[in-house]
Design an enzyme around this catalytic site. Structure first.
Site: not given
Ligand code: NAD
Length: 480
Positions: A173, A226, A228, A230, A248, A282, A384
């Protein structure tokens, strides 16, 4: 208007609900396509397809699997321009950046893992003439891959490539905010001859589709990138089912600048590490810590160069920063700038929404922002923000710099600028971050493990770590 379709069992299909969500171009603030508002039922069909495809895919000779994945990489290269355009329109990032970084890296991910499974060796241990222990590794089965919006195809393929290379099948997804490149990717998978059901892509909301993937009893392993918050929900859902998890998550990364650094390199790279992709990486260094004797000089030069950055239409080659991914995210970033002011911060430059003209008049643009005068423990320096906002703070000693750097709940990455080799090693060993750059930023060999410490994540991706993650080890002990 273009409708994105789910990719299930080798075919592009409408969601069972027949409902769609708006996909907004953030540079214009306008809907430009629709994506499936899928639900549990679509995930159920996708998991069934992945289960059915697993035995054949897992048993396929390495070379054949590799050939298909390499073909996908070739097709990404062929369609670079089209994919870069879609990545830019979906996310708001400069087209130039998508062309130079996101799409080439997506192709590199496929290429890197395509042949990785052919270079893996298993272990064998002789027990002093009594027995031989050997270890086998087999693919775990159906895996769930969930990715964010900030580097859409880059991070989507970063999960899918090792999973498929290891012999797993997947239900994936992408973020609901940036679905277009995954859709184009699914067409390339069909063209490359990826067998039906090996990869299934279900679009929709995280709480609906993502949650259904994590909850599904037939999905044994979850690779998630995504936020922290989530990640915590996913960990809580997966823990009672004893699922394998790679998380991650977010970061609040320190960028430590010692007075003996190569000043020009430190300033130039810090501009990139602060504002690339509008600060929506990130690994961006959002807390700049500068040794006091260099503080004024660094701050003056950094602010001057930040003011010179061109924020503009992402499709314009001159733009260094494009739009933030959504209106909601823009409001969040702006609210942190307001918070910084109430916490006593001084806005050295930026600090506001930018109104562009022409087709971008309703886009979500924020000027690159530099804030000084804050202490380490305020919320601006702890949480963040994930936008074009950095703080600069002075430090007096090496110990103080390390203390400041480690003073958040995150531990994703850190950067150190110094020409003193001993100090570079000494400081890096004391930083609680999964990746540390010395006199550079964002360089990484794909063979190295990647991931965060503390609340920045659990598990490691990259190289052999990812192949291990998608396989299960079994030890066989033979009496001799
Ligand atoms: P997010 O957590 O909102 O969403 C990430 C994904 O998870 C999306 O596809 C979303 O639809 C899905 N999701 C949301 N709720 C869910 C649930 N309950 N169960 C399963 N899936 C769910 O994050 P975002 O806003 O899309 O991305 C930004 C974040 O990602 C920032 O915190 C960034 O630091 C982090 N990030 C981390 C890395 C890393 O490698 N550590 C890399 C890129 C981004």
């Amino acid at each position: 208007m273009q409708q994105i379709l789910n990719y299930v069992n080798g075919r592009l299909v409408a969601p069972i609900s027949s409902s769609y969500l708006d996909n907004i171009n953030p540079a214009e603030g306008k809907v430009y396509s629709l994506l499936p508002d899928s639900d549990l039922r679509d995930v159920e069909v996708a998991v069934k397809a992945a289960e059915a495809a697993f035995p054949l895919w897992a048993a396929m000779p390495f070379e054949k699997r590799a050939a298909i994945l390499l073909k996908i990489a070739d097709l990404i290269d062929r369609d670079l321009e089209k994919l870069a355009w879609a990545e830019s329109v979906d996310q708001g990032k400069p087209l130039k950046l998508a062309r130079a970084v996101d799409i080439p890296r997506a192709s590199a991910n496929m290429r890197f893992y395509a042949t990785a499974s052919m270079h893996v060796s298993s272990e064998s241990h002789l027990m002093e003439g009594e027995a031989i222990n050997y270890t086998t590794r087999t693919p775990v089965g159906v895996v769930g891959c969930i990715s964010p919006w900030n580097l859409p195809l880059y991070l989507f393929t970063w999960k899918i490539a090792p999973a498929l290379a290891a012999g797993c099948t997947a239900v994936a997804k992408p973020s609901e905010l940036t679905p277009m490149t995954a859709f184009l990717f699914s067409k390339l998978c069909i063209e490359a001859g990826l067998p039906a059901g090996v990869l299934n892509i279900v679009y929709g909301l995280g709480g609906k589709v993502g949650q259904a993937i994590v909850e599904h009893p037939k999905v044994s392993t979850i690779s998630f990138t995504g936020g922290t918050v989530t990640g915590k929900t996913i960990a809580a859902t997966a823990a009672p089912m004893f699922k394998k998890l790679s998380l991650e998550l977010g970061g609040k990364n320190p960028n430590i600048i010692f007075a003996d650094c190569d000043f020009e390199q430190a300033v130039a790279t810090s501009i990139s590490s602060s504002f690339s992709n509008q600060g929506e990486i990130c690994l961006c260094g959002s807390r700049i810590l500068v040794e006091r004797s260099l503080y004024d000089r660094f701050k003056t030069e950094f602010v001057k160069r930040t003011r010179e950055l061109v924020v503009g239409d992402p499709l314009d080659e001159k733009s260094k920063l494009g739009a933030l991914v959504s209106e909601g995210h823009m409001k969040k970033v702006l609210s942190y700038i307001e918070l910084a002011k109430t916490e006593g911060g001084k806005i050295e430059c930026g600090g506001e929404q930018l109104k562009l003209s022409g087709r971008c008049v309703d886009g979500y643009f924020v000027s690159p922002t530099v804030i000084t005068g804050l202490n380490q423990l305020c919320r601006t320096n702890q949480e963040e923000i994930f936008g074009p906002v950095v703080t600069i703070m002075p430090f007096d000693t090496e110990e103080e710099a390390i203390g400041f750097a480690n003073a958040t709940t995150y531990g994703l990455s850190a950067t150190i600028w110094t020409e003193n080799l001993k100090r570079a090693h000494r400081v890096s060993h004391q930083l609680k971050s999964g990746i540390i750059w010395i006199n550079c930023w964002l360089l990484r060999d794909l063979r190295t493990p990647f991931g965060g410490m503390k609340q920045s994540g659990v598990g490691r991706e990259g190289g052999w770590e990812a192949m291990k993650f998608f396989t299960e080890a079994k030890n066989v002990c033979v009496k001799i």
